[in-house]
Each structure stands twice: as C-alpha cells, then as structure tokens.
Design a protein around this motif. Structure first.
Motif, PDB file in Angstrom:
ATOM      1  N   TYR A 150       0.822  -1.214   0.000  1.00  0.00           N
ATOM      2  CA  TYR A 150       0.000   0.000   0.000  1.00  0.00           C
ATOM      3  C   TYR A 150       0.855   1.263   0.000  1.00  0.00           C
ATOM      4  CZ  TYR A 150       0.794  -0.165   5.080  1.00  0.00           C
ATOM      5  OH  TYR A 150       1.367  -0.216   6.316  1.00  0.00           O
ATOM      6  N   ARG A 151       2.055   1.209   0.613  1.00  0.00           N
ATOM      7  CA  ARG A 151       2.926   2.380   0.562  1.00  0.00           C
ATOM      8  C   ARG A 151       3.504   2.570  -0.832  1.00  0.00           C
ATOM      9  NH1 ARG A 151       6.923   3.820   5.292  1.00  0.00           N
ATOM     10  NH2 ARG A 151       6.917   5.675   3.961  1.00  0.00           N
ATOM     11  N   ARG A 152       3.807   1.455  -1.483  1.00  0.00           N
ATOM     12  CA  ARG A 152       4.247   1.553  -2.870  1.00  0.00           C
ATOM     13  C   ARG A 152       3.146   2.155  -3.740  1.00  0.00           C
ATOM     14  NH1 ARG A 152       8.646  -1.883  -4.307  1.00  0.00           N
ATOM     15  NH2 ARG A 152       9.456  -3.024  -2.518  1.00  0.00           N
ATOM     16  N   TRP A 153       1.911   1.708  -3.513  1.00  0.00           N
ATOM     17  CA  TRP A 153       0.785   2.210  -4.312  1.00  0.00           C
ATOM     18  C   TRP A 153       0.587   3.705  -4.086  1.00  0.00           C
ATOM     19  CZ3 TRP A 153      -3.891   4.549  -3.140  1.00  0.00           C
ATOM     20  CH2 TRP A 153      -4.788   4.637  -4.195  1.00  0.00           C
ATOM     21  N   VAL A 154       0.642   4.132  -2.821  1.00  0.00           N
ATOM     22  CA  VAL A 154       0.468   5.553  -2.515  1.00  0.00           C
ATOM     23  C   VAL A 154       1.554   6.387  -3.187  1.00  0.00           C
ATOM     24  CG1 VAL A 154       0.562   7.272  -0.672  1.00  0.00           C
ATOM     25  CG2 VAL A 154      -0.781   5.192  -0.357  1.00  0.00           C
ATOM     26  N   SER A 155       2.811   5.923  -3.100  1.00  0.00           N
ATOM     27  CA  SER A 155       3.922   6.667  -3.684  1.00  0.00           C
ATOM     28  C   SER A 155       3.810   6.717  -5.201  1.00  0.00           C
ATOM     29  CB  SER A 155       5.248   6.035  -3.278  1.00  0.00           C
ATOM     30  OG  SER A 155       6.337   6.751  -3.821  1.00  0.00           O
ATOM     31  N   ARG A 156       3.518   5.583  -5.814  1.00  0.00           N
ATOM     32  CA  ARG A 156       3.400   5.559  -7.275  1.00  0.00           C
ATOM     33  C   ARG A 156       2.238   6.411  -7.751  1.00  0.00           C
ATOM     34  NH1 ARG A 156       6.395   1.605 -10.099  1.00  0.00           N
ATOM     35  NH2 ARG A 156       5.616   2.701 -11.925  1.00  0.00           N
TER      36      ARG A 156
ATOM     37  N   GLY B  73       0.873   9.004  -6.172  1.00  0.00           N
ATOM     38  CA  GLY B  73       1.209  10.414  -5.991  1.00  0.00           C
ATOM     39  C   GLY B  73       2.147  10.923  -7.072  1.00  0.00           C
ATOM     40  N   THR B  74       3.093  10.086  -7.464  1.00  0.00           N
ATOM     41  CA  THR B  74       4.017  10.474  -8.526  1.00  0.00           C
ATOM     42  C   THR B  74       3.287  10.635  -9.853  1.00  0.00           C
ATOM     43  OG1 THR B  74       5.860   9.335  -7.431  1.00  0.00           O
ATOM     44  CG2 THR B  74       6.097   9.798  -9.778  1.00  0.00           C
ATOM     45  N   ARG B  75       2.363   9.717 -10.154  1.00  0.00           N
ATOM     46  CA  ARG B  75       1.598   9.809 -11.407  1.00  0.00           C
ATOM     47  C   ARG B  75       0.744  11.077 -11.434  1.00  0.00           C
ATOM     48  NH1 ARG B  75       0.486   4.069 -10.465  1.00  0.00           N
ATOM     49  NH2 ARG B  75       1.857   2.800 -11.796  1.00  0.00           N
ATOM     50  N   VAL B  76       0.095  11.380 -10.320  1.00  0.00           N
ATOM     51  CA  VAL B  76      -0.733  12.589 -10.246  1.00  0.00           C
ATOM     52  C   VAL B  76       0.118  13.821 -10.505  1.00  0.00           C
ATOM     53  CG1 VAL B  76      -2.073  14.060  -8.697  1.00  0.00           C
ATOM     54  CG2 VAL B  76      -2.485  11.597  -8.732  1.00  0.00           C
ATOM     55  N   ALA B  77       1.285  13.885  -9.870  1.00  0.00           N
ATOM     56  CA  ALA B  77       2.164  15.039 -10.057  1.00  0.00           C
ATOM     57  C   ALA B  77       2.650  15.137 -11.497  1.00  0.00           C
ATOM     58  CB  ALA B  77       3.353  14.944  -9.099  1.00  0.00           C
TER      59      ALA B  77
ATOM     60  N   ASP C  26      10.497  10.278 -10.988  1.00  0.00           N
ATOM     61  CA  ASP C  26      10.446  10.279  -9.523  1.00  0.00           C
ATOM     62  C   ASP C  26      10.553  11.703  -8.997  1.00  0.00           C
ATOM     63  OD1 ASP C  26      10.355   9.549  -6.889  1.00  0.00           O
ATOM     64  OD2 ASP C  26      11.918   8.032  -7.028  1.00  0.00           O
ATOM     65  N   LEU C  27       9.479  12.449  -9.174  1.00  0.00           N
ATOM     66  CA  LEU C  27       9.431  13.845  -8.754  1.00  0.00           C
ATOM     67  C   LEU C  27       9.551  14.009  -7.240  1.00  0.00           C
ATOM     68  CD1 LEU C  27       6.544  15.117 -11.023  1.00  0.00           C
ATOM     69  CD2 LEU C  27       8.701  16.322 -10.769  1.00  0.00           C
ATOM     70  N   THR C  28       9.140  12.995  -6.485  1.00  0.00           N
ATOM     71  CA  THR C  28       9.087  13.143  -5.034  1.00  0.00           C
ATOM     72  C   THR C  28      10.350  12.675  -4.324  1.00  0.00           C
ATOM     73  OG1 THR C  28       8.023  10.977  -4.766  1.00  0.00           O
ATOM     74  CG2 THR C  28       6.572  12.873  -5.053  1.00  0.00           C
ATOM     75  N   SER C  29      11.328  12.198  -5.060  1.00  0.00           N
ATOM     76  CA  SER C  29      12.551  11.722  -4.420  1.00  0.00           C
ATOM     77  C   SER C  29      13.255  12.850  -3.677  1.00  0.00           C
ATOM     78  CB  SER C  29      13.499  11.123  -5.462  1.00  0.00           C
ATOM     79  OG  SER C  29      14.759  10.846  -4.875  1.00  0.00           O
TER      80      SER C  29
ATOM     81  N   GLN D 105      10.161  18.827  -2.695  1.00  0.00           N
ATOM     82  CA  GLN D 105      10.872  18.031  -3.691  1.00  0.00           C
ATOM     83  C   GLN D 105      10.207  18.149  -5.056  1.00  0.00           C
ATOM     84  OE1 GLN D 105      13.524  17.358  -2.553  1.00  0.00           O
ATOM     85  NE2 GLN D 105      13.432  16.574  -0.469  1.00  0.00           N
ATOM     86  N   VAL D 106       8.877  18.094  -5.074  1.00  0.00           N
ATOM     87  CA  VAL D 106       8.149  18.229  -6.335  1.00  0.00           C
ATOM     88  C   VAL D 106       8.355  19.632  -6.900  1.00  0.00           C
ATOM     89  CG1 VAL D 106       5.884  18.122  -7.446  1.00  0.00           C
ATOM     90  CG2 VAL D 106       6.429  16.548  -5.574  1.00  0.00           C
ATOM     91  N   GLU D 107       8.210  20.626  -6.054  1.00  0.00           N
ATOM     92  CA  GLU D 107       8.306  22.015  -6.508  1.00  0.00           C
ATOM     93  C   GLU D 107       9.663  22.317  -7.136  1.00  0.00           C
ATOM     94  OE1 GLU D 107       7.681  26.578  -4.814  1.00  0.00           O
ATOM     95  OE2 GLU D 107       7.466  24.857  -3.459  1.00  0.00           O
ATOM     96  N   THR D 108      10.733  21.893  -6.483  1.00  0.00           N
ATOM     97  CA  THR D 108      12.058  22.223  -7.014  1.00  0.00           C
ATOM     98  C   THR D 108      12.398  21.398  -8.251  1.00  0.00           C
ATOM     99  OG1 THR D 108      13.006  20.735  -5.337  1.00  0.00           O
ATOM    100  CG2 THR D 108      13.006  23.091  -4.853  1.00  0.00           C
ATOM    101  N   ALA D 109      12.047  20.107  -8.247  1.00  0.00           N
ATOM    102  CA  ALA D 109      12.319  19.292  -9.442  1.00  0.00           C
ATOM    103  C   ALA D 109      11.591  19.842 -10.647  1.00  0.00           C
ATOM    104  CB  ALA D 109      11.921  17.835  -9.194  1.00  0.00           C
ATOM    105  N   TRP D 110      10.325  20.205 -10.456  1.00  0.00           N
ATOM    106  CA  TRP D 110       9.519  20.747 -11.554  1.00  0.00           C
ATOM    107  C   TRP D 110      10.069  22.094 -12.012  1.00  0.00           C
ATOM    108  CZ3 TRP D 110       5.005  24.384 -11.163  1.00  0.00           C
ATOM    109  CH2 TRP D 110       4.322  24.490 -12.380  1.00  0.00           C
ATOM    110  N   THR D 111      10.532  22.908 -11.063  1.00  0.00           N
ATOM    111  CA  THR D 111      11.110  24.201 -11.426  1.00  0.00           C
ATOM    112  C   THR D 111      12.378  24.018 -12.247  1.00  0.00           C
ATOM    113  OG1 THR D 111      10.204  25.231  -9.418  1.00  0.00           O
ATOM    114  CG2 THR D 111      11.999  26.385 -10.540  1.00  0.00           C
ATOM    115  N   PHE D 112      13.252  23.115 -11.827  1.00  0.00           N
ATOM    116  CA  PHE D 112      14.453  22.834 -12.606  1.00  0.00           C
ATOM    117  C   PHE D 112      14.080  22.374 -14.019  1.00  0.00           C
ATOM    118  CE2 PHE D 112      16.666  21.833  -8.403  1.00  0.00           C
ATOM    119  CZ  PHE D 112      17.414  22.994  -8.411  1.00  0.00           C
ATOM    120  N   GLU D 113      13.063  21.525 -14.097  1.00  0.00           N
ATOM    121  CA  GLU D 113      12.636  21.012 -15.398  1.00  0.00           C
ATOM    122  C   GLU D 113      12.090  22.120 -16.281  1.00  0.00           C
ATOM    123  OE1 GLU D 113       9.991  17.234 -17.048  1.00  0.00           O
ATOM    124  OE2 GLU D 113       9.449  18.175 -15.149  1.00  0.00           O
ATOM    125  N   ARG D 114      11.266  22.980 -15.739  1.00  0.00           N
ATOM    126  CA  ARG D 114      10.692  24.082 -16.526  1.00  0.00           C
ATOM    127  C   ARG D 114      11.757  25.081 -16.968  1.00  0.00           C
ATOM    128  NH1 ARG D 114       5.801  27.199 -14.413  1.00  0.00           N
ATOM    129  NH2 ARG D 114       5.562  27.584 -16.633  1.00  0.00           N
TER     130      ARG D 114
END
Length: 243
Positions: A137-143, A145-149, A159-162, A188-197
């Motif tokens: 279930y933790r794997r499912w939650v993490s996966r 959440g990553t897909r939603v992001a 792996d945006l949340t790493s 983690q999501v915010e900074t990874a996405w910012t670097f990507e953009r």
C-alpha cells in the motif's frame, strides 16, 4: 584540517533522528570523505541536536545549525541551499538522515551532477531503482502520488518526489528561493519541476530506498494534503495562467 576546501556539501535536515544520525554521518564520510556535512536540526526534543554537536566536535567539516522549532523540510533545504551558495560549494546534496538513503549511492549521484552540470535525482521508479521494506500500500500511494504530479505538471520525470539529490550549485542559483512555498515533502516536487521548466539538465539515477528501521516517519496527513494541494494549484496555473 583538510589541504583543500570541500567542493560538496551534504545537507541533512533532522527532527528526532538520534538513533540514525550517527550512522548517516559516518556513511557520508565513508563514501564522500572530502565532502562537508551540514546538519539542520529543528529543535528535536529527543536530543538530536546535542548528538550532532558532539559529532561535530570530533569531525572536521561537520557543521550544525539549530532552529528553535519544527519549521519543515522545505525551509531546511532552502537554508542549506543558501549556505552552499554563500560558501562557494560546487555541488549540494539533499539526503535524509533516517537511513532510507544509502550513502553508497552518493558517489554516483555526485558524479552524475558534475558530468551533466545539472541535477541528479536518486530515482526509485526507474529501471534499476528499487524499494526495500515497503508494504504494497505504501508503494501504491507513492506511485499514485508520482503519477498525479507528473500528469498535473506535465512532467517527464519519473520520480518527482525523491528527496535524494545532488545538484550543481550553478543550478541552485537559478531558483528563486524566496518564492519557494512548500514546507514539507512538496518541496521536492516544486524544485524538481522548477528545474525542469527552466530547462536545466536533469538525470535520474537509480537508487535503492530502504525503509527506516529506527525512529518514526515524519509523514503526516497535513504534509500529504500540502503536497496534493500545491500540485493541483501549480497544475491549474500551468494550464490557465498565473505566475
């Protein structure tokens, strides 16, 4: 004392990590012997800050910053980024102090950040990456959440949340650190996405993530809701305008 200044700074935010911090520090020093370490403790009631100070007395290149309250992971890394820029480090590393990030992966992450002159993300959801000790279930939650992001932010990262990363300091200076508004793991999501953009070089390096064996997880409903709310807000602005 060292013959030359360190080029790499490993940032270790802590809150109630007295059981795991000594091993984390020893692991960093074993696998990156020339790196400096910055422990940022949020007033841990279990005495983590005191243990960090004791470690610093006998270890060159270990610095400790004490904060009076639990201010969040995101603000700790912003402080670490500012420290790295001010002190002239060439690479800054984000790493958990709870034992979930293996110090043995550090040399590959730092080498990748240097080679690409960009961001090296320690990724679990790429070929070669794996997780040890998580129930389904933790794997499912993490996966999930990553897909939603990824969908909300139109990201190509796997792996945006790493939270295990090595970043060329020349990338860090492109971040508007005053504008970062995530206090928890959403950072983690915010900074990874910012670097990507921003179009900066990003490489995802497979790592092994190990569930902590000591202490308690800092994940809470509030942290999850902050991450979900921020991702949906950023996705809305991406599609319909706004800063």
């Amino acid at each position: 004392m060292r013959e030359r200044p360190a080029e790499v700074l490993v940032v270790l935010p802590t809150y109630n990590e007295r059981e795991t911090l000594p091993a984390a520090v020893a692991g960093v020093r074993a696998h990156l012997p020339d790196a400096d370490i910055l422990v940022i403790d949020d007033g841990s009631p279990d005495g983590t800050g005191r243990i960090a100070d004791e470690l610093a007395l006998g270890l060159d290149g270990l610095f400790v910053h004490h904060r009076g309250a639990k201010l969040g992971l995101g603000t700790a890394y912003v402080l670490g980024f500012r420290w790295a820029i001010a002190e002239g480090y060439r690479v800054v590393v984000e790493m958990d102090a709870d034992g979930s990030h293996l110090p043995a992966d550090l040399p590959r992450l730092v080498a990748a950040a240097r080679a690409h002159r960009g961001v090296a993300i320690g990724a679990r959801w790429v070929p070669g990456g794996r997780i040890v000790g998580w129930p389904w279930y933790r794997r499912w939650v993490s996966r999930t959440g990553t897909r939603v992001a990824r969908i909300a932010l139109r990201s190509r990262l796997r792996d945006l949340t790493s939270g295990f990363r090595a970043i060329d300091a020349r990338c860090v200076v492109h971040l508007d650190l005053d504008a970062v508004d995530s206090q928890g793991y959403a950072f983690q999501v915010e900074t990874a996405w910012t670097f990507e953009r921003l179009g900066l070089p990003i490489v995802e390096v497979p790592i092994t993530f190990v569930e902590r064996v000591d202490g308690r997880s800092k994940m809470s409903l509030g942290i999850v809701l902050e991450a979900l709310g921020n991702v949906l807000r950023w996705g809305w602005r991406l599609r319909f305008g706004g800063r």
